[in-house]
Enzyme design. Structure first.
Site, PDB file in Angstrom:
ATOM      1  N   ASP A  91      -4.147   9.715   2.942  1.00 42.96           N
ATOM      2  CA  ASP A  91      -4.475  11.026   2.398  1.00 42.96           C
ATOM      3  C   ASP A  91      -5.832  10.929   1.703  1.00 42.96           C
ATOM      4  O   ASP A  91      -6.184   9.891   1.151  1.00 42.96           O
ATOM      5  CB  ASP A  91      -3.392  11.467   1.415  1.00 42.96           C
ATOM      6  CG  ASP A  91      -3.514  12.931   1.046  1.00 42.96           C
ATOM      7  OD1 ASP A  91      -4.375  13.621   1.633  1.00 42.96           O
ATOM      8  OD2 ASP A  91      -2.755  13.393   0.186  1.00 42.96           O
ATOM      9  N   ASP A 274       6.053  13.389   5.596  1.00 39.75           N
ATOM     10  CA  ASP A 274       6.051  12.340   4.576  1.00 39.75           C
ATOM     11  C   ASP A 274       6.671  12.899   3.316  1.00 39.75           C
ATOM     12  O   ASP A 274       6.672  14.111   3.095  1.00 39.75           O
ATOM     13  CB  ASP A 274       4.624  11.857   4.276  1.00 39.75           C
ATOM     14  CG  ASP A 274       3.897  12.797   3.323  1.00 39.75           C
ATOM     15  OD1 ASP A 274       3.974  12.575   2.097  1.00 39.75           O
ATOM     16  OD2 ASP A 274       3.267  13.763   3.793  1.00 39.75           O
TER      17      ASP A 274
END
Length: 378
Positions: A91, A274
């Protein structure tokens, strides 16, 4: 990166797919365990590999401060540093900057924030976010986005959406300029995903989706959900955006990961997920079982000789009782957290295997019916 849709479910947007990465093939729909600081908490990497987990998530924001991107690069990249042979999605850190960092200030160039480690002020830009992830050697790199809080005023949502689009353009330009310079393997093997923002405003979500598809990304993530909004509104956003996005690209919903949410979103055509819940709940003494969630710290489990879940074949369920794990948690023994963490992650992994199996056999509707109204806590 190459993404293949292998099979679609009749009467649904659910689909079976395959993601080809430099570190192996990832079957989708797929749940990614979260390894924020280059480790999935309380889990050995070999245990994840032995269970067939092929893709995990790490966060560039946390790694930026400790140990530092340059340190990881000296070790040969993130895979070598953490001893992980599978694929890694990183990320960009945008969500953490806006939600965790004090004194955060947004500029057209990027976002200025205070380091949680030493108090220094740093600037995260679309370019630096891409550079950092590429130096880590990530298989899937995420563009920098502006994640607005919920609720937000319409004006603020529009500004965040436009900023996300502009940052995505700059990130893509940096990606194109830098990937062959930093990657030793063929650059086409690695991938860059764009992140769609817009809050719960479906018009803004579609606007952002359209603009990101014009820029062109290998995959598309729906960000900015699970920040306090009602689940029904989240689901409406996912449904609208998923039906609009390019069907040839993988679709990823960020941070939403209750098992029943995953089932609902697979039905809407989402491929990647996720969530920190499996390991976070384990650290608080909770276990996923077929019927929902049980809280092993509760006194009623003190003399319970049964396994966490009689249908589970994980090490914790094969070897230990609920009563023993209750004792470990009450005694603050690390083993208790390790056993629950592995059990919970394998519960998720088994769920994804079942989802893929039912899709492969054309029985998705039957599976969906089994999961209706499953939101049980005990």
């Amino acid at each position: 990166m190459k993404f293949e849709v292998i099979q679609k479910s009749g009467g649904s947007r659910a689909r079976l797919g395959r993601l080809l990465t430099p570190h192996g093939v990832v079957e989708t729909p797929c749940f990614m365990p979260v390894g924020t600081s280059a480790t999935v908490k309380a889990i050995f990497p070999k245990d994840l590999e032995e269970e067939g987990i092929k893709l995990i998530l790490a966060n560039a924001y946390h790694l930026l401060f400790r140990p530092g991107i340059s340190v990881i690069k000296e070790f040969g990249g993130l895979h070598q540093f953490m001893g992980w042979n599978g694929a890694i999605l990183t990320d960009s850190g945008g969500f953490q900057v806006f939600s965790l960092s004090p004194f955060c200030k947004i500029f057209p160039e990027g976002v200025r924030f205070k380091s949680p480690v030493d108090g220094s002020f740093l600037m995260l830009t679309p370019e630096s976010a891409i550079h950092a992830q590429m130096e880590l050697g990530s298989d899937i790199v995420m563009s920098l986005d502006h994640c607005p809080p919920w609720p937000s005023k319409e004006k603020d949502l529009l500004e965040a959406t436009r900023r996300t689009i502009q940052w995505a353009k700059r990130g893509k330009e940096t990606w194109m300029q830098q990937q062959e310079k930093l990657f030793s393997k063929p650059s086409a093997s690695y991938s860059l995903f764009g992140i769609i923002q817009g809050g719960t405003d479906e018009r803004l979500r579609l606007y952002c989706s359209e603009e990101l598809m014009k820029i062109g990304f290998d995959g598309y993530a729906i960000g900015g959900l699970s920040v306090g909004e009602p689940h029904e509104e989240s689901l409406a956003v996912v449904k609208t955006v998923s039906s609009f996005l390019d069907e040839k690209a993988p679709k990823y919903v960020m941070g939403m990961g209750q098992p029943w949410q995953i089932v609902q979103m697979v039905d809407l055509g989402i491929d990647l997920f996720d969530c920190v819940l499996p390991t976070r709940l384990a650290r608080h003494g909770s276990a996923y079982v077929e019927e929902g969630i049980i809280h092993i710290k509760n006194a009623r489990f003190r003399k319970d000789g049964s396994p966490l879940d009689s249908r589970c074949s994980c090490y914790a369920c094969r070897k230990f009782s609920r009563g023993y794990i209750h004792h470990l948690l009450k005694s603050k023994e690390i083993l208790g957290i390790m056993l629950l963490s592995m059990h919970n992650l394998l519960f998720y992994n088994r769920l994804m295997k079942e989802i893929r199996s039912f899709l492969a056999h054309g029985q998705w509707v039957d599976f969906l019916a089994r999961w209706k109204d499953k939101k049980v806590t005990k």
